[in-house]
Enzyme design. Structure first.
Site, short mmCIF file in Angstrom:
data_model
loop_
_atom_site.label_atom_id
_atom_site.label_comp_id
_atom_site.label_asym_id
_atom_site.label_seq_id
_atom_site.Cartn_x
_atom_site.Cartn_y
_atom_site.Cartn_z
N TYR A 72 0.83 -1.21 0.00
CA TYR A 72 0.00 0.00 0.00
C TYR A 72 0.86 1.26 0.00
O TYR A 72 0.62 2.20 -0.74
CB TYR A 72 -0.93 0.01 1.22
CG TYR A 72 -1.97 1.10 1.13
CD1 TYR A 72 -3.23 0.84 0.60
CD2 TYR A 72 -1.69 2.41 1.55
CE1 TYR A 72 -4.18 1.84 0.49
CE2 TYR A 72 -2.63 3.41 1.44
CZ TYR A 72 -3.89 3.14 0.91
OH TYR A 72 -4.81 4.12 0.79
N PHE A 124 -6.55 20.85 -23.87
CA PHE A 124 -7.32 19.65 -24.19
C PHE A 124 -8.68 19.74 -23.48
O PHE A 124 -8.81 20.46 -22.50
CB PHE A 124 -6.55 18.39 -23.78
CG PHE A 124 -7.29 17.13 -24.15
CD1 PHE A 124 -7.48 16.80 -25.48
CD2 PHE A 124 -7.83 16.30 -23.18
CE1 PHE A 124 -8.20 15.67 -25.83
CE2 PHE A 124 -8.55 15.16 -23.53
CZ PHE A 124 -8.73 14.85 -24.86
N ASP A 125 -9.68 18.99 -23.96
CA ASP A 125 -11.04 19.18 -23.42
C ASP A 125 -11.15 18.91 -21.93
O ASP A 125 -11.88 19.61 -21.23
CB ASP A 125 -12.10 18.43 -24.23
CG ASP A 125 -11.82 16.96 -24.38
OD1 ASP A 125 -10.66 16.57 -24.21
OD2 ASP A 125 -12.75 16.19 -24.68
N ASP A 214 1.56 20.28 -20.21
CA ASP A 214 0.67 19.13 -20.42
C ASP A 214 1.44 18.18 -21.34
O ASP A 214 1.62 18.43 -22.52
CB ASP A 214 -0.65 19.58 -21.04
CG ASP A 214 -1.59 18.41 -21.32
OD1 ASP A 214 -1.10 17.26 -21.37
OD2 ASP A 214 -2.79 18.63 -21.50
N ALA A 216 1.26 14.84 -22.35
CA ALA A 216 0.75 13.58 -22.89
C ALA A 216 1.62 13.02 -24.02
O ALA A 216 1.90 11.84 -24.08
CB ALA A 216 -0.68 13.77 -23.37
N LYS A 257 -0.53 7.81 -23.35
CA LYS A 257 -0.03 8.11 -24.70
C LYS A 257 1.46 7.73 -24.75
O LYS A 257 1.80 6.59 -25.01
CB LYS A 257 -0.24 9.58 -25.06
CG LYS A 257 -1.69 9.95 -25.35
CD LYS A 257 -2.44 10.34 -24.13
CE LYS A 257 -3.80 10.91 -24.44
NZ LYS A 257 -4.62 11.04 -23.23
N HIS A 449 -19.55 15.59 -26.07
CA HIS A 449 -19.28 14.70 -27.20
C HIS A 449 -19.30 13.22 -26.84
O HIS A 449 -19.59 12.38 -27.66
CB HIS A 449 -17.96 15.07 -27.88
CG HIS A 449 -16.77 14.97 -26.99
ND1 HIS A 449 -16.55 15.84 -25.94
CD2 HIS A 449 -15.75 14.09 -26.96
CE1 HIS A 449 -15.45 15.49 -25.33
NE2 HIS A 449 -14.93 14.43 -25.92
N1 F0G Z 1 -3.95 16.31 -22.18
C1 F0G Z 1 -3.93 15.98 -23.47
C2 F0G Z 1 -3.11 16.78 -24.43
C3 F0G Z 1 -4.67 14.88 -23.93
O1 F0G Z 1 -4.66 14.57 -25.22
C4 F0G Z 1 -5.42 14.14 -22.98
C5 F0G Z 1 -6.20 13.00 -23.39
C6 F0G Z 1 -5.40 14.52 -21.63
C7 F0G Z 1 -4.64 15.61 -21.26
C8 F0G Z 1 -6.17 13.78 -20.58
O2 F0G Z 1 -5.57 12.57 -20.29
O3 F0G Z 1 -7.22 10.83 -21.01
O4 F0G Z 1 -5.33 10.29 -19.48
O5 F0G Z 1 -7.22 11.63 -18.69
N2 F0G Z 1 -6.44 12.73 -24.57
C9 F0G Z 1 -7.12 11.58 -25.10
C10 F0G Z 1 -7.28 11.73 -26.58
C11 F0G Z 1 -8.34 11.15 -24.39
O6 F0G Z 1 -8.01 10.90 -27.17
O7 F0G Z 1 -6.68 12.63 -27.18
P1 F0G Z 1 -6.39 11.26 -19.86
#
Ligand code: F0G
Length: 458
Positions: A72, A124-125, A214, A216, A257, A449
């Site tokens: 843990y 990102f969204d 960010d 990813a 990613k 979406h």
């Molecule tokens: N930042 C970026 C640039 C992303 O593309 C994503 C996720 C996230 C943050 C959030 O990360 O999914 O691990 O919570 N992008 C995916 C996509 C979902 O399809 O582009 P997450």
């Protein structure tokens, strides 16, 4: 004869995929309310919904799973993961989280207050969602180059320093941080140059504003710096990554990613105050700070994934495949965000479905057409994803309207790319007959979406 290019790996395990008939797909898409997120994965032949969590792990990553320590607190897996992230990014304090948006949730819970303004190169969204749900404002400061899909510039994901400075000047003491996204997913997986990263950090720091990367697709971004930016050709990807992070204050990471794991994420920072602040939110939201929503075996696999995906050959194989698909589309004259990005091709729906009015969501319509054509699932990155303006409640029609074909890492072959290109060509050839799009029947107030219900017009 010149030896041609080939992948830097070979395949050890396969997963069968199934074709379907057009009649089946018509029925399934109707049942899914013309929203491909609502399809069952087994109804999809080639799945390009996302490159997130869909990559194939290496034999070494699978081996690491067996070594996971599920204690843990203080598991060896955590220390292996922590040391790897510290070494690769050069940031000091590391908090694991179960995915990228969880890292945003934890860190933003500490940092974002109602009324704050947070500039970024196309948030990102989920990032935007975590800002707007806290009644703060996300302001896009991406360079205008990104708006013209046909303009060929090497670093289309860059920050416009003019736009950024305007936001910083107009909002003294109200910008808790700036979000620098590498690569810039929303505008097409487009990279940010090292020069722009450094200038962005310098400008923000001049106004005492910290920078959060960010991250990813940080490794893909480093690859583009190596091959496109002057002065980096002879540096290793790992050296470039260290330089990218030299001036930033923190990183949020979706490890699904460029970490090539199915689930995982983290926060990394040099600021002890942020680390202490974020920890207080991590424990109730994600879990104790040495696992933060991840199991020990997943932390191990992530450490291995980060190490191998910051090697040139791995990235070259990946980006070569995206480029291969792009070259097929060039052959057929299909317009996409140029040049091809790191993780995906973004088809310019506005230039394909010219008869579908924006109010009827051309990119969403194109997404449906491609699925009906050959069972290929892409995703709309356009007017549907843009949600409504939180204040005026109007649809946001001012950005690009794209169909994203995200390529999972180490999953499909170039034969699959040929199928995708041919299916898209068939849709493109009958584009003049597609005159009506879709209408919203039901939508959620935020991130609509994923669950939106649509009907087909015409
Ligand atoms: N930042 C970026 C640039 C992303 O593309 C994503 C996720 C996230 C943050 C959030 O990360 O999914 O691990 O919570 N992008 C995916 C996509 C979902 O399809 O582009 P997450």
């Amino acid at each position: 004869m010149k030896i041609p290019f080939a992948e830097s790996w070979k395949i050890k395990m396969i997963e069968p995929i199934k074709k379907s008939t057009r009649e089946q797909r018509e029925q399934w898409l109707k049942e899914a309310h013309y929203n491909v997120f609502q399809l069952k994965a087994e109804q999809v032949y080639i799945d390009l919904l996302t490159d997130s969590g869909t990559g194939a792990m290496s034999d070494r990553q699978w081996a690491e799973l067996m070594l996971g320590d599920e204690s843990y607190a203080g598991a060896t897996s955590f220390y292996k993961f922590e040391a790897t992230v510290q070494k690769i990014l050069g940031l000091k304090y590391i908090i694991p989280t179960h995915q990228g948006r969880a890292a945003e949730n934890v860190l933003f819970s500490y940092l974002v207050k109602a009324g704050n303004v947070i500039p970024g190169n196309a948030h990102f969204d989920t990032t935007k969602g975590h800002i707007e749900s806290r009644k703060a404002h996300a302001i896009d400061v991406t360079t205008d180059d990104a708006k013209d899909t046909q303009k060929e510039v090497p670093f289309k994901g860059n920050v416009s320093l003019e736009k950024l400075e305007k936001v910083l000047k107009e909002n003294p003491n109200n910008v808790p941080f700036m979000v620098l996204t590498v690569t810039n997913n929303t505008v097409g997986g487009q990279p940010v140059s090292m020069k722009n990263i450094k200038e962005t950090c310098t400008l923000c720091h001049k106004y005492n504003v910290p920078v959060i990367m960010d991250s990813a697709r940080f490794a893909e971004n480093a690859y583009f710096i190596k091959v496109r930016e002057e002065g980096y050709a002879n540096k290793s990807i790992k050296e470039i990554v260290r330089e990218m992070y030299a001036d930033v204050d923190a990183a949020t990471m979706s490890a699904k990613k460029d970490g090539i794991v199915n689930m995982g994420g983290f926060i990394a920072t040099n600021r002890e105050d942020w680390f202490e602040g974020a920890k207080l939110f991590c424990i109730p939201i994600e879990g104790y700070v040495t696992y933060g929503g991840m199991s020990g075996r997943d932390l191990n696999a992530l450490a291995q994934g980060l190490n191998e995906n910051t090697e040139f050959d791995m990235l070259e194989t990946r980006i070569h495949q995206v480029k291969y698909l792009a070259e097929k589309l060039d052959e057929y004259g299909i317009p996409y965000q140029r040049p091809a990005g790191g993780h995906a091709i973004f088809v310019d729906a506005d230039k394909v479905l010219t008869h579908v009015p924006k109010e009827e969501f051309p990119a969403q319509t194109l997404t449906c057409e491609l699925y009906l054509e050959a069972g290929i699932r892409g995703v709309e990155v356009g007017f549907m994803l843009a949600d409504r303006d939180p204040e005026t409640k109007e649809n946001r029609f001012n950005g690009l309207d794209l169909l994203r074909l995200a390529i999972p890492r180490r999953v499909y072959t170039d034969n699959h790319m040929d199928v995708i290109a041919a299916a898209l060509k068939n849709v493109y050839d009958r584009r003049e007959q597609i005159t009506r799009g879709v209408a919203i029947e039901w939508e959620a107030p935020l991130m609509r979406h994923f669950t939106v219900k649509l009907k087909r017009l015409g």
